[in-house]
Write a protein that holds these residues in place. Structure first.
Motif, PDB file in Angstrom:
ATOM      1  N   ASN A 138      40.007  -5.318  -4.953  1.00 16.75           N
ATOM      2  CA  ASN A 138      39.327  -6.593  -5.161  1.00 16.75           C
ATOM      3  C   ASN A 138      38.586  -6.574  -6.489  1.00 16.75           C
ATOM      4  O   ASN A 138      38.161  -5.517  -6.968  1.00 16.75           O
ATOM      5  CB  ASN A 138      38.285  -6.859  -4.064  1.00 16.75           C
ATOM      6  CG  ASN A 138      38.900  -7.152  -2.720  1.00 16.75           C
ATOM      7  OD1 ASN A 138      39.376  -8.246  -2.456  1.00 16.75           O
ATOM      8  ND2 ASN A 138      38.880  -6.150  -1.855  1.00 16.75           N
ATOM      9  N   LYS A 193      27.703 -13.651 -11.113  1.00 17.50           N
ATOM     10  CA  LYS A 193      27.382 -14.987 -11.612  1.00 17.50           C
ATOM     11  C   LYS A 193      26.163 -14.973 -12.523  1.00 17.50           C
ATOM     12  O   LYS A 193      25.926 -15.925 -13.268  1.00 17.50           O
ATOM     13  CB  LYS A 193      27.143 -15.938 -10.441  1.00 17.50           C
ATOM     14  CG  LYS A 193      28.374 -16.167  -9.576  1.00 17.50           C
ATOM     15  CD  LYS A 193      28.053 -17.074  -8.411  1.00 17.50           C
ATOM     16  CE  LYS A 193      29.275 -17.273  -7.514  1.00 17.50           C
ATOM     17  NZ  LYS A 193      28.953 -18.137  -6.342  1.00 17.50           N
ATOM     18  N   LYS A 201      44.075 -17.445  -7.231  1.00 18.17           N
ATOM     19  CA  LYS A 201      42.740 -17.922  -7.598  1.00 18.17           C
ATOM     20  C   LYS A 201      42.817 -19.088  -8.577  1.00 18.17           C
ATOM     21  O   LYS A 201      43.469 -18.997  -9.614  1.00 18.17           O
ATOM     22  CB  LYS A 201      41.915 -16.803  -8.256  1.00 18.17           C
ATOM     23  CG  LYS A 201      41.326 -15.784  -7.296  1.00 18.17           C
ATOM     24  CD  LYS A 201      40.175 -16.373  -6.479  1.00 18.17           C
ATOM     25  CE  LYS A 201      39.743 -15.421  -5.372  1.00 18.17           C
ATOM     26  NZ  LYS A 201      39.225 -14.161  -5.885  1.00 18.17           N
ATOM     27  N   ALA A 224      32.753  -9.825  -0.790  1.00 18.44           N
ATOM     28  CA  ALA A 224      32.160 -11.164  -0.852  1.00 18.44           C
ATOM     29  C   ALA A 224      30.766 -11.059  -1.446  1.00 18.44           C
ATOM     30  O   ALA A 224      30.146  -9.990  -1.438  1.00 18.44           O
ATOM     31  CB  ALA A 224      32.097 -11.804   0.538  1.00 18.44           C
ATOM     32  N   VAL A 277      26.342  -8.000  -2.725  1.00 17.70           N
ATOM     33  CA  VAL A 277      27.743  -8.074  -2.321  1.00 17.70           C
ATOM     34  C   VAL A 277      27.910  -7.307  -1.018  1.00 17.70           C
ATOM     35  O   VAL A 277      27.179  -6.356  -0.738  1.00 17.70           O
ATOM     36  CB  VAL A 277      28.701  -7.521  -3.401  1.00 17.70           C
ATOM     37  CG1 VAL A 277      28.581  -8.307  -4.690  1.00 17.70           C
ATOM     38  CG2 VAL A 277      28.482  -6.054  -3.641  1.00 17.70           C
ATOM     39  N   MET A 289      35.443  -9.123  -8.531  1.00 19.69           N
ATOM     40  CA  MET A 289      34.550 -10.281  -8.476  1.00 19.69           C
ATOM     41  C   MET A 289      33.547 -10.188  -9.616  1.00 19.69           C
ATOM     42  O   MET A 289      32.905  -9.158  -9.800  1.00 19.69           O
ATOM     43  CB  MET A 289      33.820 -10.345  -7.128  1.00 19.69           C
ATOM     44  CG  MET A 289      32.929 -11.557  -6.971  1.00 19.69           C
ATOM     45  SD  MET A 289      32.213 -11.648  -5.302  1.00 19.69           S
ATOM     46  CE  MET A 289      33.669 -12.055  -4.349  1.00 19.69           C
ATOM     47  N   TRP A 290      33.417 -11.281 -10.376  1.00 21.73           N
ATOM     48  CA  TRP A 290      32.450 -11.332 -11.454  1.00 21.73           C
ATOM     49  C   TRP A 290      31.060 -11.629 -10.906  1.00 21.73           C
ATOM     50  O   TRP A 290      30.899 -12.424  -9.970  1.00 21.73           O
ATOM     51  CB  TRP A 290      32.813 -12.426 -12.456  1.00 21.73           C
ATOM     52  CG  TRP A 290      34.020 -12.143 -13.284  1.00 21.73           C
ATOM     53  CD1 TRP A 290      35.311 -12.400 -12.954  1.00 21.73           C
ATOM     54  CD2 TRP A 290      34.047 -11.562 -14.589  1.00 21.73           C
ATOM     55  NE1 TRP A 290      36.142 -12.014 -13.976  1.00 21.73           N
ATOM     56  CE2 TRP A 290      35.401 -11.511 -14.993  1.00 21.73           C
ATOM     57  CE3 TRP A 290      33.065 -11.097 -15.458  1.00 21.73           C
ATOM     58  CZ2 TRP A 290      35.796 -11.003 -16.222  1.00 21.73           C
ATOM     59  CZ3 TRP A 290      33.442 -10.588 -16.691  1.00 21.73           C
ATOM     60  CH2 TRP A 290      34.805 -10.539 -17.066  1.00 21.73           C
ATOM     61  N   SER A 328      43.391 -20.293  -1.909  1.00 22.91           N
ATOM     62  CA  SER A 328      42.380 -20.588  -2.918  1.00 22.91           C
ATOM     63  C   SER A 328      42.126 -22.088  -2.979  1.00 22.91           C
ATOM     64  O   SER A 328      43.063 -22.892  -3.004  1.00 22.91           O
ATOM     65  CB  SER A 328      42.824 -20.086  -4.300  1.00 22.91           C
ATOM     66  OG  SER A 328      41.808 -20.315  -5.259  1.00 22.91           O
ATOM     67  N   ALA A 383      40.331 -12.365 -10.581  1.00 22.59           N
ATOM     68  CA  ALA A 383      39.005 -12.986 -10.682  1.00 22.59           C
ATOM     69  C   ALA A 383      38.854 -13.680 -12.029  1.00 22.59           C
ATOM     70  O   ALA A 383      39.102 -13.072 -13.084  1.00 22.59           O
ATOM     71  CB  ALA A 383      37.902 -11.943 -10.502  1.00 22.59           C
TER      72      ALA A 383
END
Length: 267
Positions: A177, A182, A91, A223, A231, A179-180, A49, A135
């Motif tokens: 996994n 944005k 992270k 990702a 994504v 992921m927020w 990270s 995350a």
């Protein structure tokens, strides 16, 4: 053999790679040259990270986290040692104040950025399996999400400043996994045993607003595109799938405009 990869946050000029032998390489993607080799670990480096600045942290099977300032000649500035098994999640927070680490010992730990702590600021033990998925929210300072493995199946939300668990969701399957988004206050999760799905959750209601299927094996990689709209997921079925999930980053819409179609899949 490469065990982990991580792009630097600003501009993406640097790419860090962790190896099975414990070495960390730093590459300049503009010149396509290896510019730095870091030693210090004695086991594979499965988690990397970058901070927003010049700090690169690595987590290893040797149960340690090494923090490096890439401007300094030293191999590392500090070593965090408190996990009892391999580090599998790592992270930095967006404000660089906290580093979150997850391990195969089922522990989630929060470290403050003073580079010399002998103990984690907080140690959480409520997950019942390895904590790989971590995350930080880009919308709320100190808000952290973590996901547990097959024996746990939960996504948990934490106030990392106060050391308090806020909410927990039993997803019904291994969390690989997190992921927020944005552009909206939503979080996407990918899963393994047993449904191999991609899910989207609204926060703070924790309501599931989408469950996307298509992968036939666990979804190990996740990702997001630079515009935050799409994504990409990679799974054990050797396919990449692209999902148009969120509003573009510059959108002023307050609600998510979900397009639940796969834009394509690559085998």
């Amino acid at each position: 053999m490469t065990a982990s990869v991580c792009w630097s946050r600003h501009g993406g000029q640097y790419l860090a790679t962790g190896t099975h032998t414990g070495i960390v390489h730093m590459w300049d993607t503009e010149t396509r040259k290896l510019i730095r080799t870091f030693n210090g670990h004695v086991g594979r480096v499965g988690a990397l990270s970058w901070s927003n600045g010049n700090m690169l942290s690595s987590g290893s099977k040797d149960k340690s986290i090494l923090n490096r300032d890439i401007r300094m000649k030293e191999q590392f500035l500090s070593r965090f040692e408190h996990h009892k098994q391999e580090i599998c999640g790592l992270k930095w927070s967006f404000d660089d104040q906290y580093l979150a680490s997850g391990g195969n010992d089922n522990k989630l730990m929060i470290w403050q950025n003073n580079c010399q702590p002998t103990q984690p600021t907080f140690k959480f033990s409520s997950h019942q399996a390895a904590v790989k998925a971590i995350a930080w929210s880009p919308h709320q300072s100190g808000l952290l999400a973590s996901g547990g493995g097959t024996a746990d199946r939960c996504i948990k939300f934490w106030n990392a400043k106060a050391g308090v668990e806020l909410q927990s969701i039993d997803t019904g399957s291994q969390v690989c996994n997190l992921m927020w988004s944005k552009s909206s206050n939503e979080i996407v999760s990918t899963h393994g045993y047993s449904d191999n799905a991609i899910c989207v959750w609204k926060y703070p209601s924790c309501k599931k607003i989408a469950s996307l299927t298509g992968h036939s094996l666990r979804v190990l990689y996740l990702a997001m595109s630079p515009d935050a709209e799409t994504v990409v997921t990679g799974a054990g079925d050797e396919t990449l799938r692209f999902w148009k999930l969120f509003p573009k980053l510059k959108s002023h819409k307050t609600e998510s405009c979900l397009d639940l179609k796969k834009t394509c899949s690559i085998r």
